[in-house]
Design an enzyme around this catalytic site. Structure first.
Site, PDB file in Angstrom:
ATOM      1  CB  THR A   1      -1.243   0.014   1.207  1.00  0.00           C
ATOM      2  OG1 THR A   1      -1.438   1.312   1.409  1.00  0.00           O
ATOM      3  CG2 THR A   1      -0.074  -0.266   2.594  1.00  0.00           C
TER       4      THR A   1
ATOM      5  CE  LYS B   1      -1.981  -4.263   3.613  1.00  0.00           C
ATOM      6  NZ  LYS B   1      -2.492  -5.361   2.616  1.00  0.00           N
TER       7      LYS B   1
ATOM      8  CE1 TYR C   1      -4.106  -1.701   5.994  1.00  0.00           C
ATOM      9  CE2 TYR C   1      -2.960  -0.001   5.373  1.00  0.00           C
ATOM     10  CZ  TYR C   1      -3.324  -0.886   4.929  1.00  0.00           C
ATOM     11  OH  TYR C   1      -3.854  -1.396   3.645  1.00  0.00           O
TER      12      TYR C   1
ATOM     13  CD  GLU D   1      -2.041   5.292   4.829  1.00  0.00           C
ATOM     14  OE1 GLU D   1      -1.823   5.258   6.003  1.00  0.00           O
ATOM     15  OE2 GLU D   1      -2.533   6.195   4.541  1.00  0.00           O
TER      16      GLU D   1
HETATM   17  P1  NAP Z   1     -11.264  -4.545   2.446  1.00  0.00           P
HETATM   18  O1  NAP Z   1     -12.415  -4.507   1.625  1.00  0.00           O
HETATM   19  O2  NAP Z   1     -10.967  -4.338   3.773  1.00  0.00           O
HETATM   20  O3  NAP Z   1     -11.109  -6.468   2.445  1.00  0.00           O
HETATM   21  C1  NAP Z   1     -10.307  -6.958   3.345  1.00  0.00           C
HETATM   22  C2  NAP Z   1     -10.518  -8.532   3.221  1.00  0.00           C
HETATM   23  O4  NAP Z   1      -9.787  -9.105   4.096  1.00  0.00           O
HETATM   24  C3  NAP Z   1     -11.888  -8.909   3.655  1.00  0.00           C
HETATM   25  O5  NAP Z   1     -12.339  -9.821   2.670  1.00  0.00           O
HETATM   26  C4  NAP Z   1     -11.830  -9.462   5.139  1.00  0.00           C
HETATM   27  O6  NAP Z   1     -12.791 -10.552   5.232  1.00  0.00           O
HETATM   28  C5  NAP Z   1     -10.367  -9.985   4.889  1.00  0.00           C
HETATM   29  N1  NAP Z   1      -9.984 -10.417   6.167  1.00  0.00           N
HETATM   30  C6  NAP Z   1      -9.560  -9.771   7.174  1.00  0.00           C
HETATM   31  N2  NAP Z   1      -9.050 -10.337   8.219  1.00  0.00           N
HETATM   32  C7  NAP Z   1      -8.925 -11.694   7.810  1.00  0.00           C
HETATM   33  C8  NAP Z   1      -8.357 -12.646   8.298  1.00  0.00           C
HETATM   34  N3  NAP Z   1      -8.033 -12.669   9.442  1.00  0.00           N
HETATM   35  N4  NAP Z   1      -8.293 -13.911   7.584  1.00  0.00           N
HETATM   36  C9  NAP Z   1      -8.665 -13.863   6.421  1.00  0.00           C
HETATM   37  N5  NAP Z   1      -9.317 -12.790   5.746  1.00  0.00           N
HETATM   38  C10 NAP Z   1      -9.430 -11.527   6.434  1.00  0.00           C
HETATM   39  O7  NAP Z   1      -9.910  -4.337   1.416  1.00  0.00           O
HETATM   40  P2  NAP Z   1      -9.721  -3.996  -0.040  1.00  0.00           P
HETATM   41  O8  NAP Z   1     -10.281  -2.470  -0.315  1.00  0.00           O
HETATM   42  O9  NAP Z   1     -10.504  -5.105  -0.930  1.00  0.00           O
HETATM   43  O10 NAP Z   1      -8.221  -4.145  -0.359  1.00  0.00           O
HETATM   44  C11 NAP Z   1      -7.700  -5.515  -0.595  1.00  0.00           C
HETATM   45  C12 NAP Z   1      -6.266  -5.378   0.134  1.00  0.00           C
HETATM   46  O11 NAP Z   1      -5.343  -4.380  -0.396  1.00  0.00           O
HETATM   47  C13 NAP Z   1      -6.108  -5.212   1.446  1.00  0.00           C
HETATM   48  O12 NAP Z   1      -4.940  -5.908   1.888  1.00  0.00           O
HETATM   49  C14 NAP Z   1      -5.739  -3.837   1.669  1.00  0.00           C
HETATM   50  O13 NAP Z   1      -4.961  -3.475   2.895  1.00  0.00           O
HETATM   51  C15 NAP Z   1      -4.840  -3.650   0.254  1.00  0.00           C
HETATM   52  N6  NAP Z   1      -4.954  -2.133   0.079  1.00  0.00           N
HETATM   53  C16 NAP Z   1      -6.101  -1.545  -0.439  1.00  0.00           C
HETATM   54  C17 NAP Z   1      -6.162  -0.252  -1.055  1.00  0.00           C
HETATM   55  C18 NAP Z   1      -7.574   0.260  -1.273  1.00  0.00           C
HETATM   56  O14 NAP Z   1      -7.337   1.558  -1.698  1.00  0.00           O
HETATM   57  N7  NAP Z   1      -8.714  -0.428  -1.334  1.00  0.00           N
HETATM   58  C19 NAP Z   1      -5.054   0.258  -1.230  1.00  0.00           C
HETATM   59  C20 NAP Z   1      -3.832  -0.144  -1.073  1.00  0.00           C
HETATM   60  C21 NAP Z   1      -3.930  -1.599  -0.373  1.00  0.00           C
HETATM   61  P3  NAP Z   1     -13.785 -10.460   6.314  1.00  0.00           P
HETATM   62  O15 NAP Z   1     -15.296 -10.152   5.175  1.00  0.00           O
HETATM   63  O16 NAP Z   1     -13.967 -11.683   6.926  1.00  0.00           O
HETATM   64  O17 NAP Z   1     -13.697  -9.080   7.045  1.00  0.00           O
HETATM   65  N1  GDD Z   2     -12.329   6.912   6.963  1.00  0.00           N
HETATM   66  C1  GDD Z   2     -12.344   8.145   6.948  1.00  0.00           C
HETATM   67  N2  GDD Z   2     -13.669   8.737   7.612  1.00  0.00           N
HETATM   68  N3  GDD Z   2     -11.387   9.077   6.798  1.00  0.00           N
HETATM   69  C2  GDD Z   2     -11.738  10.451   6.651  1.00  0.00           C
HETATM   70  C3  GDD Z   2     -12.765  10.928   7.226  1.00  0.00           C
HETATM   71  C4  GDD Z   2     -13.925  10.018   7.864  1.00  0.00           C
HETATM   72  O1  GDD Z   2     -14.883  10.335   8.215  1.00  0.00           O
HETATM   73  N4  GDD Z   2     -12.503  12.430   7.100  1.00  0.00           N
HETATM   74  C5  GDD Z   2     -11.493  12.497   6.501  1.00  0.00           C
HETATM   75  N5  GDD Z   2     -10.884  11.374   6.245  1.00  0.00           N
HETATM   76  C6  GDD Z   2      -9.480  11.234   5.696  1.00  0.00           C
HETATM   77  C7  GDD Z   2      -8.599  10.585   6.629  1.00  0.00           C
HETATM   78  O2  GDD Z   2      -7.969  10.999   7.728  1.00  0.00           O
HETATM   79  C8  GDD Z   2      -7.548  10.219   5.363  1.00  0.00           C
HETATM   80  O3  GDD Z   2      -6.715  11.135   5.211  1.00  0.00           O
HETATM   81  C9  GDD Z   2      -8.345  10.237   4.117  1.00  0.00           C
HETATM   82  O4  GDD Z   2      -9.614  10.904   4.448  1.00  0.00           O
HETATM   83  C10 GDD Z   2      -8.864   8.866   3.361  1.00  0.00           C
HETATM   84  O5  GDD Z   2      -9.205   7.708   4.539  1.00  0.00           O
HETATM   85  P1  GDD Z   2      -9.607   6.646   4.131  1.00  0.00           P
HETATM   86  O6  GDD Z   2     -10.729   6.480   3.070  1.00  0.00           O
HETATM   87  O7  GDD Z   2     -10.115   5.698   5.485  1.00  0.00           O
HETATM   88  O8  GDD Z   2      -8.649   5.654   3.502  1.00  0.00           O
HETATM   89  P2  GDD Z   2      -6.767   5.822   3.824  1.00  0.00           P
HETATM   90  O9  GDD Z   2      -6.032   6.641   3.039  1.00  0.00           O
HETATM   91  O10 GDD Z   2      -6.662   5.979   5.292  1.00  0.00           O
HETATM   92  O11 GDD Z   2      -6.613   4.099   3.441  1.00  0.00           O
HETATM   93  C11 GDD Z   2      -7.013   3.549   2.340  1.00  0.00           C
HETATM   94  O12 GDD Z   2      -6.026   3.570   1.254  1.00  0.00           O
HETATM   95  C12 GDD Z   2      -4.951   2.798   1.670  1.00  0.00           C
HETATM   96  C13 GDD Z   2      -4.017   3.116   0.542  1.00  0.00           C
HETATM   97  O13 GDD Z   2      -3.224   4.496   0.747  1.00  0.00           O
HETATM   98  C14 GDD Z   2      -7.333   2.043   2.764  1.00  0.00           C
HETATM   99  O14 GDD Z   2      -7.802   1.369   1.760  1.00  0.00           O
HETATM  100  C15 GDD Z   2      -6.014   1.363   3.024  1.00  0.00           C
HETATM  101  O15 GDD Z   2      -6.312   0.020   3.285  1.00  0.00           O
HETATM  102  C16 GDD Z   2      -5.340   1.413   2.053  1.00  0.00           C
HETATM  103  O16 GDD Z   2      -4.024   0.718   2.179  1.00  0.00           O
END
Ligand code: NAP
Ligand code: GDD
Length: 332
Positions: A125, A152, A148, A127
């Protein structure tokens, strides 16, 4: 027929990746926690549930990982599972380290012990960059500033060390934020688009948010899963930044989302300190040049199109509640 095991099938990215792989002719297995049956709605939403064979798997339990690998006999494993919410990682730091960090070593070592020819994708990520100066690329030094991000980064280095030490075909995609209509409602984009739809329908009159000045490089999940697959089709395993190369503030996201329904965001958005984090990442902007050059990958959906897609999907949900209730009843 190629076989793939997607760990974390019930999250946002799982169903998009499953759909892509099924369309490419793969037999797809989905590793999921039994307690998460309620999250299977996402597979129904993308109409891919019937094509995925579910296997019980928890990243804290190595026996379940080994068993899932033996049962699915995959050519490729995609690890999308994590405690992925940054805010919660400050409150559940140990569980986050256990699942998001150590869980990945459990997969890597299970691959090493069962079949080291399996190709592995790890969901790293942006992050991990923390407040490193933008634009961030594969050459940027990591500065994780949340539990987190630290977990990661541990998983990222573990993946690299199994690649270098044991010769595993193990890649990390350093993905910047990517969103979609099936994004978890706790993340800021979906919280905003759901809030906009509720306000437009008259069900609510405010959205309460935290840091409005944070900047993120937001892309579409459907585009990003293609990059995951491409990484595992290369001759050599490597790590890649996946991003759009464009960054926007949370404020700009609000402005765009409210403008989709003809409303002025300033009337409806308020800051509530409880949504501020002990430490936030302020400015993420990815440089995807390496992925463009080596994977021939580039995003298709731009910022405006993404926001519109999400707002329209949330509006549709409130305008056609019966359709969504039926969909929900189909899979409980
Ligand atoms: P998400 O919607 O939060 O999905 C996370 C998945 O992990 C869910 O299926 C959850 O299952 C599963 N999980 C959590 N704890 C587990 C455990 N102990 N054993 C097995 N499965 C478990 O995440 P996403 O947005 O699809 O993202 C996919 C991956 O990419 C994540 O690893 C995230 O950190 C990473 N990532 C996401 C972003 C983004 O912007 N979306 C960016 C960079 C990296 P449950 O349904 O059981 O909770
Ligand atoms: N969730 C959330 N809720 N975020 C907020 C809010 C709120 O009410 N208000 C402001 N924010 C700001 C957070 O402080 C952060 O700076 C930004 O919005 C994005 O927050 P999130 O959408 O929670 O995502 P993230 O950037 O912290 O993390 C996501 O992206 C990562 C990749 O850069 C997640 O998907 C991570 O799993 C992923 O790795």
């Amino acid at each position: 027929m190629k076989r793939a095991l997607i760990i974390g099938i019930t999250g946002q990215d799982g169903p998009y990746l499953a759909k892509l792989l099924v369309n490419k002719g793969y037999k797809v297995y989905g590793g999921y926690r039994r307690s998460s049956t309620r999250n299977l709605w996402r597979l129904h939403y993308l109409d891919v549930k019937k094509d995925v064979e579910l296997i019980s798997l928890d990243l804290i339990d190595q026996t379940s990982i080994m068993a899932a690998i033996k049962q699915s006999r995959p050519d490729e494993i995609y690890n999308l599972a994590a405690q992925s919410f940054v805010g919660v990682s400050f409150e559940e730091a140990i569980a986050t380290g256990e699942i998001t960090g150590l869980g990945v070593t459990r997969i890597l070592d299970s691959i090493r012990q069962t079949n080291p020819r399996i190709k592995f994708y790890q969901a790293s990520t942006s992050e991990m960059f923390g407040d490193a100066l933008p634009p961030q690329s594969e050459k940027t030094l990591f500065e994780p500033n949340s539990p987190y991000a630290a977990a990661k980064l541990y998983a990222h280095w573990a993946t690299k060390s199994y690649r270098q030490g044991y010769g595993l075909f193990a890649c990390s995609g350093i993905l910047f934020n990517h969103e979609s209509p099936i994004r978890g409602i706790e993340f800021v984009t979906r919280k905003i688009t759901d809030g906009v739809a509720r306000i437009k329908m008259g069900y609510s009159d405010k959205i309460y948010l935290g840091n409005l000045d944070a900047k993120r490089d937001w892309g579409f999940a459907g585009d990003y899963v293609e990059a995951m697959w491409l990484m595992l089709q290369q001759k050599k395993a490597d790590d890649y930044v996946i991003a759009t190369g464009e960054s926007h503030t949370v404020k700009e996201f609000c402005e765009e989302a409210f403008s989709c329904v003809g409303l002025n965001w300033q009337k409806y958005v308020e800051v509530d300190k409880k949504f501020l984090r002990p430490n936030d990442v302020h400015y993420l902007l990815g440089d995807p040049a390496k992925a463009k050059k080596e994977l021939n990958w580039q995003p298709k959906v731009n910022f405006k199109e993404l926001v519109k897609m999400m707002v329209e999907a949330d509006l549709e949900k409130y305008q056609n509640p019966l359709k969504h209730t039926r969909q929900f009843l189909k899979h409980i």
